[in-house]
Write a protein that holds these residues in place. Structure first.
Motif, mmCIF file in Angstrom:
data_model
loop_
_atom_site.group_PDB
_atom_site.id
_atom_site.type_symbol
_atom_site.label_atom_id
_atom_site.label_comp_id
_atom_site.label_asym_id
_atom_site.label_seq_id
_atom_site.Cartn_x
_atom_site.Cartn_y
_atom_site.Cartn_z
ATOM 1 N N ALA A 182 0.888 -1.250 0.020
ATOM 2 C CA ALA A 182 -0.026 0.144 0.066
ATOM 3 C C ALA A 182 0.726 1.196 0.187
ATOM 4 C CB ALA A 182 -1.120 -0.010 1.241
ATOM 5 N N THR A 183 1.962 1.380 0.959
ATOM 6 C CA THR A 183 2.620 2.480 0.889
ATOM 7 C C THR A 183 3.403 2.723 -0.362
ATOM 8 O OG1 THR A 183 2.854 2.469 3.197
ATOM 9 C CG2 THR A 183 4.458 3.751 2.291
ATOM 10 N N PRO A 184 4.130 1.753 -0.892
ATOM 11 C CA PRO A 184 5.019 2.084 -2.137
ATOM 12 C C PRO A 184 4.073 2.472 -3.182
ATOM 13 C CG PRO A 184 5.520 -0.365 -1.419
ATOM 14 C CD PRO A 184 4.787 0.628 -0.358
ATOM 15 N N LEU A 185 2.835 1.649 -3.132
ATOM 16 C CA LEU A 185 1.972 2.153 -4.464
ATOM 17 C C LEU A 185 1.325 3.413 -4.149
ATOM 18 C CD1 LEU A 185 -0.267 -1.196 -4.811
ATOM 19 C CD2 LEU A 185 1.173 0.118 -6.547
ATOM 20 N N ARG A 186 1.162 3.854 -3.058
ATOM 21 C CA ARG A 186 0.634 5.320 -2.926
ATOM 22 C C ARG A 186 1.703 6.366 -3.182
ATOM 23 N NH1 ARG A 186 -1.621 4.637 2.312
ATOM 24 N NH2 ARG A 186 0.419 5.078 3.057
#
Ligand SMILES: Cc1cc2nc3c(=O)[nH]c(=O)nc-3n(C[C@H](O)[C@H](O)[C@H](O)COP(=O)(O)OP(=O)(O)OC[C@H]3O[C@@H](n4cnc5c(N)ncnc54)[C@H](O)[C@@H]3O)c2cc1C
Length: 412
Positions: free
Chosen positions: A320-324
């Motif tokens: 979730a964090t690297p995608l966001r």
């Protein structure tokens, strides 16, 4: 017909338990996610219907449990099997250290409908039905999106990541050229429906007889029945004729005599070919596979839905964090496989062991079966039944939700 083009962070092929849960979790964390499902709705028979305690724990952690349990379901705290003439208790879920000490039997369409409805709260959740993924977009070796056929024409989606959640016959994994290792399965399953009468009682039942393995699941006004046959044995069964099949059902459960004629033709009997396989590598640049697309599960233990959900939770936790932030790397995808490989390998090893040592024996058995020693011990000592319950209900390395719900303003 026109081609519509969209951009998103994550394009998810397949709206089964893995795909819808992943779309929900990413959207909840503020990541734009598009889920593409080839069918027009979720309303189909013959899909995994068991929501295990570890999945119910995930629903609890998401704050969805109370609403979820308002959907029609049965709560099963103990599992029993009839082996020959003896009924043996084999698992007791009521002592599990989770919020729910039971398996919820719920038609899968309710589970998927519920999650899809919950996803609509987030502007970053997009679900496209009737959208069949048939092509990957590539830039050199890197996957940069996908194409799907829809009733309105082609849909082209550019994405930082494509996730294949399209099940055991995954198109995405085939298009991505990911290598599959076949672990083999000695059986197939026939699914059929028979009406449920008021005098039937409501206990879902597993029954083992020489050469036969039969399961009946309570679906309110009908029984969902699974009849296990040796791999590839359907043609021989058909050759023997429908009446012989009806009589085989009556021999297993004489109470069914007054309704086996509801099976009017072989069209009322659906063959589900069982596969157990696993990808050697679950990812390549820009693409990841999870759920059955990464590892097709046998129906044994009814754990496939649960594993698909656990994969989705782990994927969202890690990505979730690297995608966001737009910083996703291949190393992040490797972490997902690393996290989920061991539970998958252990579960499949157990399924293959049971397939080869128990199911195969039952299917080849000529004499009346007797409960094996392990079943007799489980039946005798109630505390022992907590172990199979833990294995089935929680599995190996249960996942917990670590993603935070994004404030609406932070959503893309
Ligand atoms: C006979 C049998 C009985 C089973 N019983 C149980 C059980 O009782 N409990 C249990 O937990 N598990 C059971 N399983 C296993 C379980 O069904 C699967 O492990 C689980 O559904 C996997 O979830 P998934 O989301 O990965 O894939 P799936 O549930 O297969 O979902 C994949 C989705 O992708 C869609 N799709 C496919 N191709 C495309 C495409 N090209 N484009 C867009 N969409 C696409 C499909 O329509 C589907 O909705 C059973 C399996 C079998 C074979």
């Amino acid at each position: 017909m026109a081609t519509e083009t969209l951009n998103t962070r994550c394009a998810i092929a397949g709206g089964g338990p893995a795909g819808v849960m992943l779309g929900y979790l990413l959207a909840r964390a503020g990541v734009d996610a598009v889920v593409l499902e080839k069918h027009a709705d979720f309303f189909r028979d013959f899909r995994g219907d068991t929501i295990h305690p570890s999945t119910l724990q995930v629903m609890y952690e998401l704050g969805l449990l109370d609403e979820f349990l308002k959907r029609p379901h049965q709560e099963v705290r103990q599992l029993a099997a009839q082996i020959g003439d003896e009924m043996v208790q084999v698992a007791d879920f009521s002592h599990l250290p989770t919020h729910c000490g039971f398996i919820a039997f719920m038609p899968q369409w309710h589970f998927l409908d519920f999650l899809a409805d919950a996803g609509k709260r987030y502007p970053t959740f997009h679900l496209h039905m009737q959208s069949e993924v048939d092509e990957l977009l590539k830039d050199g070796d890197r996957v940069v999106g996908l194409k799907a056929a829809t009733p309105k024409g082609d849909l082209e989606i550019r994405a930082d990541l494509v996730v294949g959640c399209d099940g055991r016959h995954s198109t995405v994994r085939a298009l991505a050229g990911l290598e599959v290792e076949d672990l083999g399965a000695p059986m197939d399953v026939l699914w059929l429906r028979l009406s449920r009468h008021p005098e039937d009682g409501s206990e879902s039942l597993g029954r083992i007889e020489p050469g036969r393995f039969f399961i009946m699941l309570d679906r309110g006004d009908y029984w969902q029945c699974a009849f296990v046959i040796p791999k590839g044995g359907f043609n021989e069964l058909r050759r023997k004729g429908l009446e012989a099949f009806r009589l085989a059902l009556v021999a297993l459960k004489p109470e069914l005599k007054n309704r086996v004629r509801e099976i009017a033709s072989w069209d009322d009997v659906k063959l589900l070919t069982v596969r157990v396989d696993r990808l050697k590598k679950w990812y390549r640049p820009g693409l990841l596979c999870i759920g059955d697309a990464a590892h097709a599960m046998s129906p044994i233990g009814g754990v496939g839905v649960n594993l698909a959900v656990q994969d989705a939770v782990a994927t969202a936790n890690i990505l979730a964090t690297p995608l966001r932030d737009g910083t996703l790397t291949e190393e992040d995808l490797r972490k997902v496989q690393k996290r989920r490989l061991l539970p998958t390998e252990l579960t499949q090893a157990l399924q293959v062991f049971i397939q080869n040592r128990v199911i195969s024996n039952v299917l080849n058995m000529k004499a009346e079966p007797k409960p094996p020693l392990v079943a007799r011990l489980l039946n005798r000592f109630s505390w022992l039944r907590r172990w199979p319950a833990r294995l089935i209900g929680m599995g190996f390395r249960p996942e917990h939700v670590h993603t935070q719900e994004a404030a609406p303003a932070a959503a893309e």
